[in-house]
Motif scaffolding. Structure first.
Motif, PDB file in Angstrom:
ATOM      1  N   GLY A  86      -3.093  17.573  31.844  1.00 36.50           N
ATOM      2  CA  GLY A  86      -3.982  18.413  30.871  1.00 36.50           C
ATOM      3  C   GLY A  86      -4.217  19.657  31.654  1.00 36.50           C
ATOM      4  O   GLY A  86      -4.143  19.413  32.767  1.00 36.50           O
ATOM      5  N   VAL A  87      -4.178  20.884  30.691  1.00 35.01           N
ATOM      6  CA  VAL A  87      -4.181  22.548  31.322  1.00 35.01           C
ATOM      7  C   VAL A  87      -5.141  23.206  30.577  1.00 35.01           C
ATOM      8  O   VAL A  87      -5.527  22.478  29.463  1.00 35.01           O
ATOM      9  CB  VAL A  87      -2.643  22.746  30.701  1.00 35.01           C
ATOM     10  CG1 VAL A  87      -1.802  21.601  31.980  1.00 35.01           C
ATOM     11  CG2 VAL A  87      -2.485  23.196  29.280  1.00 35.01           C
ATOM     12  N   LEU A 118      -0.659  18.458  18.561  1.00 35.34           N
ATOM     13  CA  LEU A 118       0.484  19.515  18.928  1.00 35.34           C
ATOM     14  C   LEU A 118       1.438  18.119  19.397  1.00 35.34           C
ATOM     15  O   LEU A 118       1.278  16.570  18.860  1.00 35.34           O
ATOM     16  CB  LEU A 118       0.012  19.371  20.172  1.00 35.34           C
ATOM     17  CG  LEU A 118      -1.025  21.260  20.182  1.00 35.34           C
ATOM     18  CD1 LEU A 118      -1.494  21.355  22.078  1.00 35.34           C
ATOM     19  CD2 LEU A 118      -0.157  22.417  19.474  1.00 35.34           C
ATOM     20  N   ASP A 119       2.695  18.669  19.666  1.00 34.06           N
ATOM     21  CA  ASP A 119       3.648  18.164  19.533  1.00 34.06           C
ATOM     22  C   ASP A 119       3.579  16.800  21.129  1.00 34.06           C
ATOM     23  O   ASP A 119       3.120  18.238  22.161  1.00 34.06           O
ATOM     24  CB  ASP A 119       4.676  18.716  19.360  1.00 34.06           C
ATOM     25  CG  ASP A 119       6.142  17.404  19.560  1.00 34.06           C
ATOM     26  OD1 ASP A 119       6.293  16.468  18.996  1.00 34.06           O
ATOM     27  OD2 ASP A 119       7.359  18.166  20.266  1.00 34.06           O
ATOM     28  N   GLY A 120       3.492  15.851  20.975  1.00 32.95           N
ATOM     29  CA  GLY A 120       2.773  15.400  22.329  1.00 32.95           C
ATOM     30  C   GLY A 120       1.793  15.615  22.438  1.00 32.95           C
ATOM     31  O   GLY A 120       1.475  14.667  24.064  1.00 32.95           O
ATOM     32  N   GLY A 121       0.540  15.431  22.114  1.00 31.79           N
ATOM     33  CA  GLY A 121      -0.671  16.159  22.246  1.00 31.79           C
ATOM     34  C   GLY A 121      -1.476  16.404  21.713  1.00 31.79           C
ATOM     35  O   GLY A 121      -0.986  16.438  20.377  1.00 31.79           O
ATOM     36  N   ALA A 122      -2.754  17.305  21.946  1.00 23.03           N
ATOM     37  CA  ALA A 122      -3.844  17.686  21.200  1.00 23.03           C
ATOM     38  C   ALA A 122      -4.014  19.147  21.932  1.00 23.03           C
ATOM     39  O   ALA A 122      -4.378  18.600  23.368  1.00 23.03           O
ATOM     40  CB  ALA A 122      -4.893  16.841  20.299  1.00 23.03           C
ATOM     41  N   GLN A 123      -5.282  19.843  20.978  1.00 22.55           N
ATOM     42  CA  GLN A 123      -5.595  21.121  22.099  1.00 22.55           C
ATOM     43  C   GLN A 123      -6.725  20.420  21.514  1.00 22.55           C
ATOM     44  O   GLN A 123      -7.301  20.573  20.444  1.00 22.55           O
ATOM     45  CB  GLN A 123      -5.076  22.006  21.596  1.00 22.55           C
ATOM     46  CG  GLN A 123      -5.896  23.718  21.536  1.00 22.55           C
ATOM     47  CD  GLN A 123      -5.143  25.303  21.873  1.00 22.55           C
ATOM     48  OE1 GLN A 123      -4.499  25.389  21.983  1.00 22.55           O
ATOM     49  NE2 GLN A 123      -5.773  25.788  20.502  1.00 22.55           N
ATOM     50  N   LEU A 124      -7.487  20.656  22.588  1.00 28.26           N
ATOM     51  CA  LEU A 124      -9.109  20.219  21.846  1.00 28.26           C
ATOM     52  C   LEU A 124      -9.744  21.486  22.087  1.00 28.26           C
ATOM     53  O   LEU A 124      -9.892  22.238  23.373  1.00 28.26           O
ATOM     54  CB  LEU A 124      -9.942  19.233  23.118  1.00 28.26           C
ATOM     55  CG  LEU A 124      -8.754  17.890  23.153  1.00 28.26           C
ATOM     56  CD1 LEU A 124      -9.666  17.173  24.162  1.00 28.26           C
ATOM     57  CD2 LEU A 124      -8.614  17.491  21.858  1.00 28.26           C
ATOM     58  N   VAL A 141     -23.173  28.295  29.119  1.00 28.19           N
ATOM     59  CA  VAL A 141     -22.668  27.391  27.373  1.00 28.19           C
ATOM     60  C   VAL A 141     -21.408  28.478  27.006  1.00 28.19           C
ATOM     61  O   VAL A 141     -20.913  29.026  26.880  1.00 28.19           O
ATOM     62  CB  VAL A 141     -23.467  27.868  26.436  1.00 28.19           C
ATOM     63  CG1 VAL A 141     -22.925  27.096  24.872  1.00 28.19           C
ATOM     64  CG2 VAL A 141     -25.190  27.390  26.355  1.00 28.19           C
ATOM     65  N   ALA A 142     -20.182  27.440  27.278  1.00 26.24           N
ATOM     66  CA  ALA A 142     -18.307  27.503  26.928  1.00 26.24           C
ATOM     67  C   ALA A 142     -18.340  27.064  26.202  1.00 26.24           C
ATOM     68  O   ALA A 142     -18.073  25.980  25.847  1.00 26.24           O
ATOM     69  CB  ALA A 142     -17.947  27.727  28.817  1.00 26.24           C
ATOM     70  N   GLU A 143     -17.198  27.950  25.934  1.00 30.45           N
ATOM     71  CA  GLU A 143     -16.084  26.834  24.896  1.00 30.45           C
ATOM     72  C   GLU A 143     -14.794  27.002  25.669  1.00 30.45           C
ATOM     73  O   GLU A 143     -14.000  27.869  26.126  1.00 30.45           O
ATOM     74  CB  GLU A 143     -16.099  27.622  23.310  1.00 30.45           C
ATOM     75  CG  GLU A 143     -17.182  27.706  22.225  1.00 30.45           C
ATOM     76  CD  GLU A 143     -17.068  28.118  21.200  1.00 30.45           C
ATOM     77  OE1 GLU A 143     -15.657  27.951  20.017  1.00 30.45           O
ATOM     78  OE2 GLU A 143     -18.126  28.075  20.646  1.00 30.45           O
ATOM     79  N   SER A 144     -14.478  25.288  25.423  1.00 29.21           N
ATOM     80  CA  SER A 144     -13.287  25.727  26.527  1.00 29.21           C
ATOM     81  C   SER A 144     -12.292  24.740  25.815  1.00 29.21           C
ATOM     82  O   SER A 144     -12.267  23.720  24.548  1.00 29.21           O
ATOM     83  CB  SER A 144     -13.970  24.530  27.401  1.00 29.21           C
ATOM     84  OG  SER A 144     -11.878  24.272  28.232  1.00 29.21           O
ATOM     85  N   VAL A 145     -10.873  25.636  25.601  1.00 29.72           N
ATOM     86  CA  VAL A 145     -10.093  25.327  25.140  1.00 29.72           C
ATOM     87  C   VAL A 145      -8.962  24.286  25.840  1.00 29.72           C
ATOM     88  O   VAL A 145      -8.895  25.077  26.798  1.00 29.72           O
ATOM     89  CB  VAL A 145      -9.232  26.422  24.431  1.00 29.72           C
ATOM     90  CG1 VAL A 145      -7.984  26.045  23.362  1.00 29.72           C
ATOM     91  CG2 VAL A 145     -10.257  27.194  23.387  1.00 29.72           C
ATOM     92  N   THR A 146      -8.454  23.369  25.573  1.00 27.13           N
ATOM     93  CA  THR A 146      -7.707  23.000  26.786  1.00 27.13           C
ATOM     94  C   THR A 146      -6.304  21.431  25.438  1.00 27.13           C
ATOM     95  O   THR A 146      -6.768  21.515  24.689  1.00 27.13           O
ATOM     96  CB  THR A 146      -8.466  21.396  27.667  1.00 27.13           C
ATOM     97  OG1 THR A 146      -9.249  20.391  26.622  1.00 27.13           O
ATOM     98  CG2 THR A 146      -9.379  21.975  28.302  1.00 27.13           C
ATOM     99  N   ARG A 147      -5.106  21.954  26.378  1.00 24.19           N
ATOM    100  CA  ARG A 147      -3.852  21.379  26.024  1.00 24.19           C
ATOM    101  C   ARG A 147      -3.851  20.215  26.447  1.00 24.19           C
ATOM    102  O   ARG A 147      -4.189  19.585  27.907  1.00 24.19           O
ATOM    103  CB  ARG A 147      -3.288  22.004  25.963  1.00 24.19           C
ATOM    104  CG  ARG A 147      -3.239  22.739  24.748  1.00 24.19           C
ATOM    105  CD  ARG A 147      -1.564  23.660  24.250  1.00 24.19           C
ATOM    106  NE  ARG A 147      -1.990  24.306  23.654  1.00 24.19           N
ATOM    107  CZ  ARG A 147      -0.785  25.169  22.792  1.00 24.19           C
ATOM    108  NH1 ARG A 147      -0.186  25.544  23.489  1.00 24.19           N
ATOM    109  NH2 ARG A 147      -1.383  26.334  21.738  1.00 24.19           N
TER     110      ARG A 147
END
Length: 150
Positions: A86-87, A118-124, A141-147
């Motif tokens: 995960g990144v 995503l190709d090989g995964g997902a962005q959350l 309170v934060a919105e985190s974007v991870t792949r």
């Protein structure tokens, strides 16, 4: 801790809570260590004597220290077994509605706001709402974007 076997199991859960972290204590040693790591030695964080007479009556954690607890809280809130990597892709929004006095106990609830294959995964996109024990107002309170990749 909630456990999901496959990353794709999260897709139908958009809009739902997907986990809640363990409690973490934010003591003065953690605050001082963060101050040393970042060079932010403002007295409200590191000078207990001066802070006692300040606006919070004690030292308080840095906002960015509070935010930096997110990975530890993610790790204790939920696991996706087929994810190999995960990144951190970024943040959409971050707010610190309330201070974190020294020796506070914090935990976070994670709500899945978005799932994009995503190709090989997902962005959350995951909203983290961090609470302080004994307080009705969240401290972060934060919105985190991870792949995440399988």
């Amino acid at each position: 801790m909630k456990v999901f076997e496959r990353l794709s199991d999260l897709q139908p859960l958009v809009g739902q809570v997907i986990g809640e972290s363990k409690w973490i204590v934010v003591d003065q040693a953690r605050i001082d260590g963060f101050a040393d790591a970042t060079g932010d030695h403002q007295w409200i964080h590191v000078d207990p004597v001066r802070a006692a007479a300040g606006p919070f009556g004690t030292t308080v954690a840095h906002g960015f220290l509070t935010l930096s607890l997110m990975p530890e809280m993610f790790a204790s809130a939920f696991e996706v077994r087929d994810v190999r990597m995960g990144v951190n892709y970024g943040l959409n929004k971050v707010r610190f509605p309330a201070p974190v006095p020294v020796d506070s106990r914090l935990r976070a609830r994670f709500t899945l706001l978005g799932y994009e294959a995503l190709d090989g995964g997902a962005q959350l996109v995951v909203e983290m709402t961090m609470e302080r024990e004994g307080s009705s107002k969240p401290v972060c309170v934060a919105e985190s974007v991870t792949r995440r990749f399988v």
